[in-house]
Design an enzyme around this catalytic site. Structure first.
Site, mmCIF file in Angstrom:
data_model
loop_
_atom_site.group_PDB
_atom_site.id
_atom_site.type_symbol
_atom_site.label_atom_id
_atom_site.label_comp_id
_atom_site.label_asym_id
_atom_site.label_seq_id
_atom_site.Cartn_x
_atom_site.Cartn_y
_atom_site.Cartn_z
ATOM 1 N N HIS A 126 -65.466 12.854 -36.744
ATOM 2 C CA HIS A 126 -66.106 11.524 -36.738
ATOM 3 C C HIS A 126 -65.598 10.701 -35.547
ATOM 4 C CE1 HIS A 126 -67.590 7.716 -38.640
ATOM 5 N NE2 HIS A 126 -66.588 7.218 -37.917
ATOM 6 N N GLU A 127 -64.289 10.634 -35.388
ATOM 7 C CA GLU A 127 -63.734 9.767 -34.341
ATOM 8 C C GLU A 127 -64.093 10.271 -32.944
ATOM 9 O OE1 GLU A 127 -62.760 6.955 -35.073
ATOM 10 O OE2 GLU A 127 -62.554 7.280 -37.232
ATOM 11 N N HIS A 130 -67.239 8.915 -31.722
ATOM 12 C CA HIS A 130 -67.104 7.612 -31.048
ATOM 13 C C HIS A 130 -66.586 7.804 -29.624
ATOM 14 C CE1 HIS A 130 -67.979 5.349 -34.601
ATOM 15 N NE2 HIS A 130 -66.859 5.637 -35.244
ATOM 16 N N HIS A 136 -71.775 4.174 -35.354
ATOM 17 C CA HIS A 136 -71.936 4.620 -36.737
ATOM 18 C C HIS A 136 -73.402 4.862 -37.062
ATOM 19 C CE1 HIS A 136 -67.817 2.946 -38.055
ATOM 20 N NE2 HIS A 136 -67.761 4.243 -37.808
#
Lengths: 413, 87
Positions: A126-127, A130, A136
């Site tokens: 997930h990170e 980014h 998101h």
């Protein structure tokens, strides 16, 4: 998916774990392996490579990974077990860009069920989304949903969900079909390429939103959609564009035939929430993103003369009627009885000050009516059929995050 | 009837909605009260983002979602995102 508007301009990035979790059951080697696999999950889809940098050799890697507690010299202090888990900084030129921080007070686990702690691999994937430029996502299966969703499974076999694949490929293009580069650690199972999708590249030419002249504009559940050719932009209720880069029409509106490359008009039908896209003499009805059975339908089914097409369609909240505009005329359609009201078409000059043949007309979230044409828009207060003084206004700065002096052809009068 | 959320829940929720970009950050030089409409709209967007029923109310499911472990970054990259980029 949602893009942040920033991405790396190179295809090979370096990373390093600068600080490891304290007192964790995970060894440093396991942590490094998990980071490697989490980055590879993204790289595989776009042909990017990630190389672990040796400490104190050469330049700083783009992605510096830390396990930190509480306040750690950025504006996102961690809050101990639970709550916030991690964060990462979007791509850019600042030294902190790409850096990824995990809360060291979480119980980080690997290969366990939820009860044992938080799966480090899932959070890392997930990170790194980014760190590569994704924001998101609200898509149900996306790894970029902001909330922790549990373990992500075997890192060596992990493949990104479709929403995330599409997002990252919008930024960096699709990876080459050649075999996956030699793994630096355990062998990876190269994921199969999804069949039947044309290659997309971030360098593919896209239209300029600041030049206006949209084919259609519609307010769909509070978000304003701007259609131009086979592309569209989305403006969130907060006034923020989902992305400055347009999305592909056919990737979003599932079932819309490939030959439909222009949407003449669009609106959301208040009676049942269906979304209608008009093109030529036909229209297609969608429930959410899915095409409904029975589409396309002919405009004649709405009571328009054979061969007629529309420039703009909107539903006026004051009377619940649907207005279909063509040139300087309009028809008023009654959804309740499913027919055009008698006495139509009438002249569009009912809407005092409105341009003829508008690109489209839509209703704002506060009930205002907006006519759009070229690079300008006309605002009508709720219930009013007289354009507010000062209309038309330039669209770009007010709607599309464009500079006031954005070059563009003047609106045809 | 949905039970009214406690004052503490409302306060924590406003803080949560602000932190994750659903409400604008307070002006540093003035106290700011959110209008009920603004708060309801922010809750609705949050509920849509989280896949919850869009009630616009701080109901049980919404409060429970706000307590879930999550990423620190905002969901709506408005002013919060710009602040972050500036730094």
């Amino acid at each position: 998916y949602a893009l942040t508007g920033s991405f790396w301009k190179k295809k090979q990035l370096f990373w390093r774990v600068r600080s490891f979790p304290q007192g964790s059951a995970l060894s440093q080697d396991i942590v490094r392996n998990l980071m490697h696999y989490a980055l590879t999950a993204w790289g595989t889809e776009v042909g990017m490579t990630f190389q672990e940098a040796e400490p104190r050799v050469g330049t700083e890697p783009e992605i510096l990974i830390d396990f930190a507690r509480a306040y750690h010299k950025d504006s996102y202090p961690f809050d101990g077990p639970g709550g916030t888990l991690a964060h990462a900084f979007f791509p850019g030129d600042h030294p902190i860009s790409g850096d990824t921080h995990f809360d060291d007070e979480e119980v980080w686990t690997f290969g366990e069920s939820d009860s044992g702690g938080t799966d480090l691999f899932a959070v890392a994937v997930h990170e790194f989304g980014h760190a590569l430029g994704l924001a998101h996502s609200s898509a149900p299966n996306s790894i970029m949903r902001p909330f922790y969703q549990g373990p992500a499974g075997d890192p060596s076999k992990y493949r990104l969900p479709p929403d995330d694949r599409e997002g990252i490929q919008q930024l960096y293009g699709k990876g080459p079909n050649s075999p996956h580069p030699e793994p630096t650690r355990k062998p990876l199972v190269p994921p199969p390429q999804p069949p039947g999708q044309p290659p997309d590249s971030p360098s593919a030419p896209v239209p300029d939103r600041c030049s206006g002249n949209f084919d259609a504009i519609a307010n769909i559940r509070g978000e304003v959609f701007f259609f131009k050719g086979p592309w569209f932009w989305r403006l969130q209720p907060s006034g923020q564009l989902v992305s400055p880069r347009p999305a592909k029409l056919h990737r979003f509106w599932e079932g819309l035939p490939e030959h439909v490359v222009t949407v003449d008009a669009a609106y959301s039908r208040p009676s049942d929430g269906r979304i209608l896209l008009f093109s030529g003499r036909q229209f297609w009805v969608f429930q959410d993103r899915q095409l409904e059975a029975g589409s396309p339908k002919l405009l004649t089914e709405l009571g328009l003369p054979p061969g007629e097409v529309v420039d703009a369609v909107f539903s006026w909240p004051q009377n619940g009627k649907t207005y279909l505009i063509r040139g300087e005329q309009y028809w008023r359609f009654d959804e309740a009885v499913h027919s055009v009201d008698p006495g139509y078409p009438k002249n569009l000059n009912l809407w005092e000050g409105a341009p003829s043949a508008p690109d489209d007309v839509t209703i704002g979230n506060k009930g205002d009516t907006y006519f759009f044409k070229g690079t300008e828009y006309w605002r009508f207060a709720p219930g009013s059929v007289v354009a507010e003084p000062g209309s038309p206004h330039p669209m770009g700065p007010d709607w599309l995050d464009c500079p006031p002096s954005a070059p563009g052809p003047p609106a045809p009068r | 009837r949905t039970p009214e959320p406690s004052a503490q829940d409302v306060s924590l929720s406003v803080d949560w909605l602000t932190r994750y970009g659903y409400l604008p950050p307070p002006h540093p030089a003035q106290a700011q009260l959110q209008s009920p409409e603004q708060l309801r709209d922010a809750i609705k967007i949050m509920q849509r983002f989280a896949g919850l029923k869009e009630t616009g109310l701080m109901d049980e499911a919404t409060l429970a979602t706000m307590k879930k472990p999550r990423c620190s970054l905002p969901d709506v990259l408005g002013v919060a995102g710009l602040v972050r980029r500036r730094r």
